[in-house]
Design a protein around this motif. Structure first.
Motif, PDB file in Angstrom:
ATOM      1  N   PRO A  29     -26.270  81.635  21.038  1.00 55.32           N
ATOM      2  CA  PRO A  29     -27.232  80.985  21.954  1.00 55.32           C
ATOM      3  C   PRO A  29     -26.853  79.541  22.307  1.00 55.32           C
ATOM      4  O   PRO A  29     -26.990  79.125  23.466  1.00 55.32           O
ATOM      5  CB  PRO A  29     -28.548  81.028  21.175  1.00 55.32           C
ATOM      6  N   GLU A  30     -26.367  78.770  21.339  1.00 53.83           N
ATOM      7  CA  GLU A  30     -26.000  77.377  21.665  1.00 53.83           C
ATOM      8  C   GLU A  30     -24.689  77.296  22.438  1.00 53.83           C
ATOM      9  O   GLU A  30     -24.412  76.305  23.105  1.00 53.83           O
ATOM     10  CB  GLU A  30     -25.934  76.502  20.412  1.00 53.83           C
ATOM     11  N   GLY A  31     -23.868  78.345  22.386  1.00 52.37           N
ATOM     12  CA  GLY A  31     -22.602  78.338  23.106  1.00 52.37           C
ATOM     13  C   GLY A  31     -22.701  78.826  24.540  1.00 52.37           C
ATOM     14  O   GLY A  31     -21.792  78.604  25.335  1.00 52.37           O
ATOM     15  N   GLN A  32     -23.801  79.494  24.902  1.00 53.85           N
ATOM     16  CA  GLN A  32     -23.927  80.054  26.242  1.00 53.85           C
ATOM     17  C   GLN A  32     -23.846  78.988  27.333  1.00 53.85           C
ATOM     18  O   GLN A  32     -23.245  79.214  28.371  1.00 53.85           O
ATOM     19  CB  GLN A  32     -25.256  80.819  26.371  1.00 53.85           C
ATOM     20  N   LEU A  33     -24.440  77.836  27.108  1.00 57.56           N
ATOM     21  CA  LEU A  33     -24.436  76.770  28.118  1.00 57.56           C
ATOM     22  C   LEU A  33     -23.532  75.599  27.752  1.00 57.56           C
ATOM     23  O   LEU A  33     -23.477  74.612  28.479  1.00 57.56           O
ATOM     24  CB  LEU A  33     -25.864  76.273  28.365  1.00 57.56           C
ATOM     25  N   PHE A  34     -22.820  75.711  26.637  1.00 57.31           N
ATOM     26  CA  PHE A  34     -21.894  74.663  26.215  1.00 57.31           C
ATOM     27  C   PHE A  34     -20.704  74.633  27.174  1.00 57.31           C
ATOM     28  O   PHE A  34     -20.233  75.670  27.620  1.00 57.31           O
ATOM     29  CB  PHE A  34     -21.425  74.950  24.783  1.00 57.31           C
TER      30      PHE A  34
END
Length: 97
Positions: A29-34
């Motif tokens: 989840p934290e990597g989806q928009l990173f």
């Protein structure tokens, strides 16, 4: 009188790309928009960092641009990997006539 000797100009080496530590995986989840640089994204794709950077410059993939640098979001990396994933072949079921 002799001919002047050709001189070699020193080639400038490119600095090694900086890769940040502790990057979140693109499918989390934290990597989806990173935002990943091409060199950071290369570890999850079938391409090297330089090849990814070249393909982004040629606009072969979707990417995020801030005017100077090109980035890939985690969702774009996952889509890129899925595009190159080969699915197993299954025979279609026979239709009874």
């Amino acid at each position: 009188m002799t001919a002047p000797q050709a001189t070699k100009t020193a080639r400038r080496k490119r600095p090694a790309p900086r890769i940040r530590e502790n990057l979140p995986a693109p499918n989390t989840p934290e990597g989806q928009l990173f935002h990943y640089t091409p060199y950071e994204a290369a570890q999850w794709t079938p391409y090297s960092g330089r090849t990814l950077a070249d393909k982004l410059a040629r606009r072969e993939f979707d990417f995020v641009s801030n005017g100077r640098d090109n980035y890939l979001t985690g969702a774009q990396i996952v889509a890129l990997v899925e595009r190159h994933t080969v699915k197993p072949f299954t025979k279609p079921a026979r239709v009874a006539a």
